[in-house]
Design an enzyme around this catalytic site. Sequence first.
Site, PDB file in Angstrom:
ATOM      1  N   ASP A 114       0.858  -1.172   0.000  1.00 32.17           N
ATOM      2  CA  ASP A 114       0.000   0.000   0.000  1.00 32.17           C
ATOM      3  C   ASP A 114       0.906   1.236   0.000  1.00 32.17           C
ATOM      4  O   ASP A 114       2.090   1.146   0.316  1.00 32.17           O
ATOM      5  CB  ASP A 114      -0.875  -0.046   1.261  1.00 32.17           C
ATOM      6  CG  ASP A 114      -1.730   1.189   1.430  1.00 32.17           C
ATOM      7  OD1 ASP A 114      -2.325   1.646   0.434  1.00 32.17           O
ATOM      8  OD2 ASP A 114      -1.803   1.709   2.558  1.00 32.17           O
ATOM      9  N   ASP A 116      -0.246   5.043   0.992  1.00 30.22           N
ATOM     10  CA  ASP A 116      -0.510   5.991   2.072  1.00 30.22           C
ATOM     11  C   ASP A 116      -0.442   5.314   3.442  1.00 30.22           C
ATOM     12  O   ASP A 116      -1.074   4.280   3.671  1.00 30.22           O
ATOM     13  CB  ASP A 116      -1.888   6.628   1.879  1.00 30.22           C
ATOM     14  CG  ASP A 116      -1.974   7.433   0.596  1.00 30.22           C
ATOM     15  OD1 ASP A 116      -1.924   8.666   0.663  1.00 30.22           O
ATOM     16  OD2 ASP A 116      -2.055   6.817  -0.488  1.00 30.22           O
TER      17      ASP A 116
END
Length: 314
Positions: A114, A116
């Site tokens: 991922d 963020d």
Amino acid sequence: MAINYDQAQQTFVLGEQDNATAQKNVTDTIELVVFGDIKVATLVNLINECEISLLCLYKINQRNNAISYRLGVKVIDIKQARDRLSTFNIAEKIESALLLNAPTLSSPGLLVMDMDSTTIKIECIDEIAALAGVGEEVAAVTELAMQGQLDFSQSLHQRVAKLQNAPEEILAQVAKNIPLMEGLETLVIALKKQHWRVAIASGGFTYFADHLKQMLSLDAAVANVLEITNHKLTGKVLGDVIDAKAKADCLQQLQSEFNIATTQTVAMGDGANDLVMMAAAHLGVAFHAKPLVLAQADACITTSGLDCLLHWLK
């Protein structure tokens, strides 16, 4: 008192089995991975809390200026043991993992992360929103989505809509000062040396994912596309939203494209939108994650940087 590395090299017989016998059975067991600086009392408490039976010392790894021990173990219920272990790790501020047939560092593999709050320390949409003057409104929706209380696609459209008419230049401001997560560069360099493929699959935006791809020489970056007209955000996202399923699809597509064995795939994230991708990987790692994610991950990293992952690999 911590485990002594030199003594461990000479002998480390646990329980009633001798080390040679235990080594023969190690393929049928789970591995408990702990770092060399763990105190003996802490290790004992960990073993008791998680109802772990020790068999042998399987391997000692010296990576990234740290030593970790891979112990062959047995547990009654691995899900329950992992739940207790993540709680123990957080309470004791340590890192440890219970791993079943973990990927091997020295063989080609695939890591999909991922973006963020995982590869970077911020939620880009929250930073954009703050510069656009709607920070609190957007951050509240972001948090609900991270906790799994809102459908991700719906929440994304809600948040992006609030950015309508914001100047395009604020994207450059966020990218210019983007803070990388601790251990990110070390992790990528170490994996690349071992012929691993590294990618980002993000519910964020291509503006930042592509920036990181170029900066770190990543193999791929998939994210959402913000619509921009006349140098202003329109409040819309172009194309299909990169949601939980799309992230998992990305991992599987890259695995096929790069011809990576299923057992050599790792996914890492912190929010509910990462769970399907983590389940699709052989090893799903929760990084500084929400309780919902910790409860479903194969392993976690609770306080350390991303490079802690190097010790979860064989």
